[in-house]
Each structure stands twice: as structure tokens, then as C-alpha cells.
Design an enzyme around this catalytic site. Structure first.
Site, PDB file in Angstrom:
ATOM      1  N   GLY A  24       0.787  -1.228   0.000  1.00 27.99           N
ATOM      2  CA  GLY A  24       0.000   0.000   0.000  1.00 27.99           C
ATOM      3  C   GLY A  24       0.816   1.274   0.000  1.00 27.99           C
ATOM      4  N   HIS A  25       2.154   1.169   0.007  1.00 33.54           N
ATOM      5  CA  HIS A  25       3.007   2.376   0.138  1.00 33.54           C
ATOM      6  C   HIS A  25       4.171   2.311  -0.822  1.00 33.54           C
ATOM      7  CE1 HIS A  25       5.551   5.422   2.215  1.00 33.54           C
ATOM      8  NE2 HIS A  25       4.399   5.874   2.651  1.00 33.54           N
ATOM      9  N   PHE A  26       4.122   2.520  -1.994  1.00 32.79           N
ATOM     10  CA  PHE A  26       2.963   2.761  -2.854  1.00 32.79           C
ATOM     11  C   PHE A  26       3.003   1.694  -3.930  1.00 32.79           C
ATOM     12  CE2 PHE A  26       4.483   6.797  -1.163  1.00 32.79           C
ATOM     13  CZ  PHE A  26       3.339   7.322  -0.578  1.00 32.79           C
ATOM     14  N   VAL A  76       8.032   2.530  -1.547  1.00 34.23           N
ATOM     15  CA  VAL A  76       8.937   3.321  -0.708  1.00 34.23           C
ATOM     16  C   VAL A  76       8.700   2.910   0.745  1.00 34.23           C
ATOM     17  CG1 VAL A  76       9.547   5.653   0.062  1.00 34.23           C
ATOM     18  CG2 VAL A  76       8.851   5.282  -2.315  1.00 34.23           C
TER      19      VAL A  76
END
Length: 141
Positions: free
Chosen positions: A48-50, A55
Site C-alpha cells: 500500500g506504500h505505494f 517506498v
């Protein structure tokens, strides 16, 4: 290598997916530590990041520094079996991205200890370049 993953898990209570230190390369117990985190695409936070540009979240870089500092402090005979709790973060700065394939170098110097409370100065680097730094306050309980 001074400590492997088994030694680390015998020192701090963190476990997957929240254990963010893979090995310890240098340590002066209670004073300073140099540890490593090998960042892989399989880290759960990358989902989810990203999704388009993975990252490592800055807060997890600070957490990795805090865990390294905890290993340093809890390796002291007087603190064996205790837990180091995060008490605060000051002067946190982020200067670069940490991405899959990076080896995160975690350096923490314990700069102050008074009773069960202490402060560590942490610096995270990738390929010798500083990506994050800050002062971490901890409490031993």
C-alpha cells in the site's frame, strides 16, 4: 557479524512482520550499534506504500533505528529480559527514499541514560548516504 536473527529475537520481543533488524555487525553494549535491515519487495507495507512506486515509510525507518537502539541497550546484563519502549522522537529528518533491494544501515549512539530513560541518536543510511536521522527517547521496563 555479531548477532544474527536468532540472537536478535532473543534480545527484543519484535517478530515478523514488525521485526525490522536482520543482523548486528558492530556493538559496544549500551553505547553504540551498527545493524542492518535488508529491504525486500516482500515487505508487507509495500502493498500500500505505494503500489506504483514502493517506498519504505519514514516512520518504519525510525522504528528500525529504535529497534537497533533497543538491541544495544537490552544486551546489557542489567537489562536482560526487559523491554525498551519508545518514548519520543525528536529532530527526525528524512533525506532519501528506501526502496526494495536497499540495505538499510542503522547506526545508533546512546547519548544519555538516566535511570530507566535514555536517548539515542540514530542515523539510517543506504550505500553510505544518509536517508533518515533523529533522536529517539526510550524507556526500559
Amino acid at each position: 557479524m555479531l548477532m544474527d536473527i536468532k540472537d536478535i529475537m532473543n534480545t527484543i520481543p519484535h517478530r515478523s512482520p514488525f521485526l525490522l533488524v536482520d543482523r548486528v555487525e558492530e556493538m559496544e553494549t549500551g553505547k553504540r550499534i551498527l545493524a542492518k535491515k535488508c529491504v525486500t519487495y516482500n515487505e508487507p507495507f509495500f502493498a500500500g506504500h505505494f503500489p506504483q512506486e514502493p517506498v519504505m515509510p519514514g516512520v518504519l525507518i525510525i522504528e528500525a533505528l529504535a529497534q537497533a537502539g533497543a538491541i544495544c541497550v537490552l544486551s546489557d546484563e542489567a537489562n536482560k529480559g526487559k523491554i525498551a519502549f519508545l518514548g519520543g522522537v525528536n529532530k527526525a529528518k528524512f533525506r532519501g527514499k528506501v526502496v526494495p533491494g536497499d540495505v538499510l544501515s542503522l547506526e545508533v549512539e546512546i547519548i544519555k541514560v538516566k535511570g530507566p530513560v535514555g536517548v539515542g541518536k540514530g542515523t539510517a543510511k543506504v550505500d553510505g548516504k544518509v536517508v533518515a536521522s533523529g533522536e529517539i527517547t526510550f524507556m526500559i521496563g
